[in-house]
Write a protein that holds these residues in place. Structure first.
Motif, short mmCIF file in Angstrom:
data_model
loop_
_atom_site.label_atom_id
_atom_site.label_comp_id
_atom_site.label_asym_id
_atom_site.label_seq_id
_atom_site.Cartn_x
_atom_site.Cartn_y
_atom_site.Cartn_z
N LEU A 5 -12.29 -24.12 -39.03
CA LEU A 5 -12.53 -24.18 -40.41
C LEU A 5 -12.55 -23.07 -41.23
N GLN A 6 -12.46 -21.90 -40.38
CA GLN A 6 -12.05 -20.71 -41.36
C GLN A 6 -10.90 -20.60 -41.20
N PHE A 7 -9.87 -21.04 -40.44
CA PHE A 7 -8.53 -21.07 -40.38
C PHE A 7 -8.11 -21.72 -41.48
N TYR A 8 -8.54 -23.10 -41.57
CA TYR A 8 -8.15 -23.84 -42.42
C TYR A 8 -8.60 -23.41 -43.98
N ASP A 9 -9.56 -22.70 -43.95
CA ASP A 9 -9.82 -22.15 -45.42
C ASP A 9 -8.89 -21.16 -45.79
N SER A 10 -8.31 -20.44 -45.07
CA SER A 10 -7.30 -19.54 -45.34
C SER A 10 -6.07 -20.05 -45.73
N ILE A 11 -5.78 -21.30 -44.80
CA ILE A 11 -4.55 -22.23 -44.99
C ILE A 11 -4.66 -22.56 -46.55
N ASN A 12 -5.96 -23.24 -46.76
CA ASN A 12 -5.78 -23.83 -48.20
C ASN A 12 -5.77 -22.72 -49.41
N LYS A 13 -6.46 -21.57 -48.97
CA LYS A 13 -6.21 -20.42 -50.26
C LYS A 13 -4.72 -20.19 -50.27
N TYR A 14 -4.06 -20.06 -49.54
CA TYR A 14 -2.50 -19.61 -49.61
C TYR A 14 -1.58 -20.67 -50.05
N SER A 15 -2.19 -22.00 -49.35
CA SER A 15 -1.23 -23.15 -49.80
C SER A 15 -1.46 -23.35 -51.46
N THR A 16 -2.80 -23.23 -51.70
CA THR A 16 -2.67 -23.37 -53.56
C THR A 16 -2.16 -22.30 -54.16
N LYS A 17 -2.01 -21.19 -53.60
CA LYS A 17 -1.04 -20.12 -54.28
C LYS A 17 0.39 -20.51 -54.37
N VAL A 18 0.88 -21.21 -53.31
CA VAL A 18 2.31 -21.44 -53.30
C VAL A 18 2.58 -22.70 -54.23
N ILE A 19 1.57 -23.67 -53.99
CA ILE A 19 1.63 -24.89 -54.92
C ILE A 19 1.60 -24.56 -56.36
N ASN A 20 1.01 -23.67 -56.72
CA ASN A 20 0.61 -23.16 -58.03
C ASN A 20 1.55 -22.04 -58.58
N LYS A 21 2.59 -21.88 -57.56
CA LYS A 21 3.68 -20.89 -58.11
C LYS A 21 3.26 -19.80 -58.38
N ASP A 22 1.99 -19.10 -57.59
CA ASP A 22 1.68 -17.83 -57.88
C ASP A 22 2.49 -16.72 -57.14
N TYR A 23 3.42 -17.26 -56.33
CA TYR A 23 4.45 -16.18 -55.60
C TYR A 23 5.80 -16.64 -56.23
N ASP A 24 6.78 -15.76 -56.09
CA ASP A 24 8.16 -16.03 -56.25
C ASP A 24 8.76 -15.23 -55.30
N ALA A 25 10.36 -15.28 -55.35
CA ALA A 25 11.17 -14.41 -54.41
C ALA A 25 10.91 -13.12 -54.41
N VAL A 42 11.75 -26.11 -54.15
CA VAL A 42 11.04 -27.11 -54.23
C VAL A 42 10.71 -27.60 -53.00
N ASP A 43 11.59 -27.64 -52.06
CA ASP A 43 11.30 -28.16 -50.73
C ASP A 43 10.27 -27.73 -49.99
N TYR A 44 10.00 -26.32 -49.97
CA TYR A 44 8.93 -25.57 -49.34
C TYR A 44 7.57 -26.00 -49.94
N ARG A 45 7.65 -25.70 -51.31
CA ARG A 45 6.48 -26.51 -52.01
C ARG A 45 5.81 -27.74 -51.64
N ASN A 46 6.65 -28.55 -51.70
CA ASN A 46 6.31 -30.23 -51.26
C ASN A 46 5.89 -30.11 -49.79
N ARG A 47 6.58 -29.34 -49.00
CA ARG A 47 6.01 -29.34 -47.24
C ARG A 47 4.80 -28.74 -47.35
N VAL A 48 4.46 -27.63 -48.19
CA VAL A 48 3.08 -26.99 -48.35
C VAL A 48 2.30 -28.00 -48.85
N ALA A 49 2.38 -28.49 -49.98
CA ALA A 49 1.69 -29.61 -50.73
C ALA A 49 1.17 -30.81 -49.56
N SER A 50 2.36 -31.08 -48.74
CA SER A 50 1.95 -32.43 -47.85
C SER A 50 1.05 -31.83 -46.79
#
Length: 240
Positions: free
Chosen positions: A76-96, A198-206
């Protein structure tokens, strides 16, 4: 005179026959009582053996449940980390330009943690339930239903998340930057893909929905119910 002797003899044999009948009936009653007592003692012994066996099985189930709760914590700690960074990618907190600072971001869709239920005690309880006639033990029934539902659910979830992860990994294999990704290097093409596409953001969201949310939630449900069952088993063991 002869008639008098006949009457006396008849009375004597009549009394003797009655005594024999009463004695025989008494013997039969005593034998039946002995048999019933022996059966009752045997039933008590069998019940005592069953209780000892069930107690031993419940202890094993408890050990398995404790192991599951301990195993659930790092997953569950592992998935908490995945959730944290997945949310950042989905919300475009990172760019190239900034995606390289997030090492986990490039692997969000290719990592997963299976959860394997410890079921040795459960299988022992199933065999015990099939061999014995007791079917109205509420704790026993609760444990069996819990394991049947959660084991099937988690097994399916493990397979589904594994399948999705392998699909994403197969897609990465088809990319020219796969070897660099595998060896931990970060090329310009990778920056564009992981930071802008967009492809990677979609994969992360899924993956966020299917793995980080659903799969993790199943594990939480199993953990929380396991804790409750441990308390119920403790109460039963203490009462015995």
């Amino acid at each position: 005179m002869i008639s008098i002797f006949r009457k006396i003899r008849k009375k004597f044999f009549s009394n003797k026959l009655s005594s024999y009948l009463l004695y025989a009936i008494g013997e039969i009653v005593l034998v039946m009582i002995g048999i019933l007592l022996a059966l009752q003692v045997n039933n008590w012994n069998e019940e005592r053996k069953q209780n000892i066996q069930l107690k031993s099985i419940l202890k094993k189930v408890r050990i398995d449940l404790v192991a599951d709760t301990l195993r659930a914590k790092p997953i569950l700690q592992f998935y908490d980390s995945i959730n944290k960074y997945s949310t950042k990618v989905i919300n475009k907190d990172y760019d190239a330009k900034t995606i390289q600072s997030c090492l986990l971001c490039r692997s969000l869709t290719t990592l997963y943690q299976p959860f394997v239920v410890q079921d040795k005690g459960y299988n022992m309880l199933k065999n015990f339930e099939e061999l014995e006639t007791r079917k109205n033990d509420s704790l026993q029934n609760t444990i069996l239903q819990f394991y049947k539902q959660m084991t099937d659910m988690l097994d399916q979830s493990n397979e589904f998340v594994k399948s999705e992860t392998l699909k994403n990994l197969d897609y990465f294999k088809s990319q020219p930057w796969f070897v660099d990704w595998m060896q931990g290097r970060f090329t310009e093409d990778m920056k564009d893909y992981f930071g802008e596409s967009v492809d990677y953001r979609n994969r992360v969201a899924s993956n966020f929905i299917l793995a980080s949310q659903n799969h993790a939630n199943f594990i939480k449900v199993h953990r929380d119910n396991a804790v409750e069952l441990i308390d119920q088993i403790d109460d039963r063991l203490e009462s015995n």
